[in-house]
Structure formats: structure tokens, C-alpha cells
Design an enzyme around this catalytic site. Sequence first.
Site, PDB file in Angstrom:
ATOM      1  N   CYS A   2       0.819  -1.196   0.000  1.00 35.25           N
ATOM      2  CA  CYS A   2       0.000   0.000   0.000  1.00 35.25           C
ATOM      3  C   CYS A   2       0.860   1.256   0.000  1.00 35.25           C
ATOM      4  O   CYS A   2       1.891   1.319   0.653  1.00 35.25           O
ATOM      5  CB  CYS A   2      -0.955   0.090   1.187  1.00 35.25           C
ATOM      6  N   GLY A 106      -0.660  -0.923   6.351  1.00 30.61           N
ATOM      7  CA  GLY A 106      -0.245  -1.760   7.483  1.00 30.61           C
ATOM      8  C   GLY A 106      -1.374  -2.684   7.884  1.00 30.61           C
ATOM      9  O   GLY A 106      -2.288  -2.935   7.097  1.00 30.61           O
ATOM     10  N   GLU A 487      17.934 -17.426  -8.373  1.00 30.51           N
ATOM     11  CA  GLU A 487      17.465 -16.095  -8.758  1.00 30.51           C
ATOM     12  C   GLU A 487      16.839 -16.135 -10.161  1.00 30.51           C
ATOM     13  O   GLU A 487      15.812 -15.506 -10.411  1.00 30.51           O
ATOM     14  CB  GLU A 487      18.646 -15.111  -8.682  1.00 30.51           C
ATOM     15  N   HIS A 510      17.874 -36.736  -8.231  1.00 34.42           N
ATOM     16  CA  HIS A 510      17.053 -37.263  -7.139  1.00 34.42           C
ATOM     17  C   HIS A 510      15.606 -36.791  -7.268  1.00 34.42           C
ATOM     18  O   HIS A 510      15.021 -36.324  -6.296  1.00 34.42           O
ATOM     19  CB  HIS A 510      17.660 -36.853  -5.798  1.00 34.42           C
TER      20      HIS A 510
END
Length: 614
Positions: A2, A106, A487, A510
Site C-alpha cells: 500500500c 499496514g 534467482e 534425485h
Amino acid sequence: MCGIIGICLRDRSQLPLGEALFRGLLRLEYRGYDSAGIAVIDSSRLHIVKGKGRLDELEARLGFTKKYTGETGIAHTRWATHGQPSDINAHPHVDCSGLFAVVHNGIIENYLEVKEKLESRGHVFKSETDTEVFVHLVEELYRELGDVYSAFKSAIKHIRGAYAILLITPIEPNKIFFAKKDSPLVVGIGSSYNLLASDIPALLDHTRRVVVIRDNWVGYITPSSVFVEDLERGFSVDHEQYAMTVLWSLEDASREGYPHFMLKEIYEQPRALVQTLSGLRSDAVLEQVVSLLVDADNIYITGAGTSYHASEYYAYAMSKLAGRLVIPFIASEYELYEETASNKDVLIAVSQSGETIDVLKAVRAFKKQGCRVVAISNVVDSAIPRESDYAIYMRAGPEIGVAATKTFLTQTLVLGFLAIAYAKSSGDLSEAEYRQILLEDIEGSVKVLGKVIEKVDALARRLVERLSGVKSMYYLSRGVGVPIAREGALKIKEIAYVHAEAYPAGESKHGPIALVEPGYPVVFIVPNDPLLERRILGNIMEMKARGAYSIGVLHEESPLVNSVDYSITVPSLHWVTTPITHTPFLQLLAYHLAVKRGLDPDKPRNLAKTVTVE
Ligand code: G6P
């Protein structure tokens, strides 16, 4: 998550208020973009427009800019946490009397409890948001106290959680009331009017003088004054003492002709790295941090997303250059080490934004154990550096694209620099080796990076033609290449919505190899290290034997150049520079694939740049 902004004018002829709020929101859009809204006070009444959708859609549908004028206004761009993105849940929120309007970034943790009490006193809620309780609380307390600021402060004392809150009311039409805890807020001091915003770029159209608001500060701005007090300590704050002048320009925070911020930020990497290097050279804190690390019993390093990948790179570099164990962990899993950390240990907290809540929580938990904390961040004065004992800044400039690009390279440069400085100080690198790595290899990689980016950009565009319909990919490597592979997979997932997984190449046998069928793309990150190259060759062969389409990012002299189906060669430098030389191709591959698929790389769905919720 926000973005909020508030503008307090002396008179309406100074600025078209709706338009200025809208422009401010555009600069904050990277913080959230599922809904938005504006509230202004005009002719002693609140006027509100808000809705679900991106800002440009809302402007076309509702017309933020033309219809809304006045002297005082607040605005919000949302990334949903409580309640879906919808017209009703969009901010601003108003109370029952329609006298107070609020925007909030928040989470109000005790909102259910507060809501219940307010409902029992007759308040009617319209939205599902946590924010709405705050505005009803102010209404309730105003009735009792008869003064807006006292009601606002008292309401703040009733809520728990994280917030940057702005409130306006026609009862006091020339004020914007604010409060902050754990979510960012900055005051912009203009020559004839004042502002508030979540981040500095939203203020730069108006002023360069800013005050970064600290936790537990409350106050209000008027067109000509700023009043601040520390709610916890109970005294007023001389905000002038905290005022600073922003040196970077608005141009630094705008697209400069590139179609997307992500592309601009990829191309900006050489410039950003030069700034990082010059900052590191003049950073007095660096020496103190190195001796702190040398003396530490245990070194931990943490981060989230891309910052965690940079943390893994540091652990590898420290092991190989200095024989020193560093324990990397994903920030949200900090509880695993919380109990074992002691006052002889050091935690390095890596966070571009300096706000990621999981990293902040790890910092707090380790500090509680007496551990010393070093922050590596891009945002000066953000929460994590502020709560740490030492801060080293990346100096990458503002990064607007949601996916981290230039901040990854600058993070790894800071961390690589720290690792070689440590190895020199511990005697593991001679002065000559140190100078060779720093001056020839690291500086050399930065010097040639502009050319490398141009070259790999063309190769990425070409490859995208072949990969346009791809559904799934692997990114494999060994050693220092593993965090780079992670990344690469993260970028393509975030931006192009392609399922991708990264593995240490040895692990691919694996399980992952079971998915490989003819044409399945596998990207190999091949660092400039003969031992790793030999072992990666075996993995390339295994994948090719199953029909995989192998793509190799390798150095120019690599013997593996002809072993892959599609090769991307970059300069042959020390393995320490692998993030700098090998990552840009991976970023550009994700970028071009996203564009090819008609996606917006700057605003990937469901993601936000700064994650301030757990
Ligand atoms: C979000 C962003 C990522 C970033 C991560 C950590 O997930 O989308 O790009 O790497 O947060 O952010 P930080 O600011 O702490 O580095």
C-alpha cells in the site's frame, strides 16, 4: 504494501489537488495496485472517489483528477491484506457521520476486538477491512473528547499492529493528521505547502526537503507547519533536526524512455554498481563490520526472496575465500536459530527495502539474544537499518519494478566485497590476491557490464522465440552458481508466470529429472571454476540424454561452450563476479518472455515489492 499520500495546500490555486494526488499515487503504485482512492475536503465537505482496479483504469472510469479539487486531500493505492480487492474495501474509509476519512498502510492486529466494541455502540461497518475500525474509533473518541487531534492520538493508543495512517476532516480542514509504526511515512516540506507520503519519489514533484517519520511519532501538517510528537515518550519532536535534502532526482525514479522500469533497472546495473563500489570505498562502517565479523563466534545471514539468494552467495564466498562458516537462513524461518544465537554472534540482515517484516522480526529476535546485527539495505533510514547496530547501504537508487534486479547485483557486490575484505583481514588472501580480485576482476566486471547486457539482451530475445509456449523449466548449477540459478528461476516465475525450479545440479538426479522429456528447457549456470565446470558437464549430458533443451550461461573460455544447445557467453573473470556476469541474461530472459506473453513485468500479479505482512 500500500502507498499513501496527503497534500495540504494554502489555497486551491497552488495545485489541481486531484491531479497532484493521482500523480503521487502513480509513483507509489509499485507498493500496491489492486484498488485506489482519493478523499478531498471541498466546500467544508468530504468528497471521496475510490474503486477496484489499477490507477489508469480508475482514472478512465471514475476521473480522479478532473472532478476533485480543494485544499486538503489524501489518497491510497492498495495491496489487499484484510478483505478482497473491491470498490468497498478500497481506501479511503469514512466513519458513520461522514466527517472523517482515513487511509492506512499496514495491519491493525486487534481490529476484530475493537470492531466488536464499536458495533455494540451502534457503529455500522461497510467494508471488510481492518482499517475501517480506526475511523470509527476516531468518531467515537471525538464525541467524547471534542478535539480532533486528541481523538486521533487516543485512537492510535487503542490499536495494535503496523500503520502509517493519514486522516482528514472538514472540522479542521487545513490539517492532515498522521501516525506511524512499522510502516513507512515521510513528510515533504514544500516552500508554500506540505505533504506526506509512503516514499520519497511521490514527493519529488513538489520538494526535496523531507523528514522520515519514526515509529510512534504522531502529529499533523498544515500548509505552513509540521507538528510532531513522540507518543511513547510523550514529548514534541523538533522535526527540523531530522530534515534532510534528497540528492537523487525524480528522473532517477522514472523510466527514462524505457518501456518498463524492469528493463531500465537492468540496464542501469553498471551505473548502480559503480555507485555501490564508490560508496563501499568511503564507508567507515565497513572496517568496523569486518572486525566485528572476524571476532564473532557464529555468523548468520538472512533475507527473503532475492535478498536470501544474495545471502547464500555470501555464505559460499566466505567459505571459499576465508574458510569461514556462515549460516544462511530464510528470514521467515528465523525461529530455527533464534534460541542458539548468543551475544557473541553476528546476524547480517539483507533487505533491499529495509522493511520486510520477516527480516525485521529476525533482527528483533536475534537482538533479544544479545546478537549484534548488520543491515545491508538500499533504503536509508528504513526500519531494518534503524534497528540494526550497523548499516551498509547498497546505493542502487530507487528500484520501482516489483522484481529485484539491480538491487540483487548491488547486494552481491556489497557481500562479495565484505567477504574479500574479511579474507584479507583474516590473512586468507594476500594483499596481491585481494587487489587482483577487487581491482581486476570485480572492477573489471563492472566496466564491461554495459556491453555484456547489450549482448545477452539480444540472445535472450532470440531464445524467447523458442521458449514462448514453455510451461516449466529447470535452472541448475553448482557452488557459487546455485544462488544465481535460484534467482533465475524466481525471476521467470515472478514475471513470466512460468513454473520453474532451481536445484544444485547434483540433486537433479534425485527427482527433478523425472519430468524431463524432449524439448524440456534446462538452464545451466556455469561459473568460471574448472572443478565446478567438470561436474556440471556430467549433469548437462544426463539432461541431454533425456532430450532436454540445454541452455548454458558460461564464460567465454569455458570448455563447455559447445556442449549445450544454446550458449550465452560472458567474460572470463574470477568466480566471485558470477552474480554480476551471469545474472543479467536470466533477468532479461524473464523480462522478454513476460513481454512476449503480453504481461506487465513491472506489476506481476499477486506480488508486491515490499512485504510488510508475515
Ligand atoms: C518481495 C519482492 C522481492 C524481494 C523480497 C524481499 O517478495 O517482490 O523482489 O526480493 O520481497 O524484499 P527486500 O526488500 O527485503 O529485499
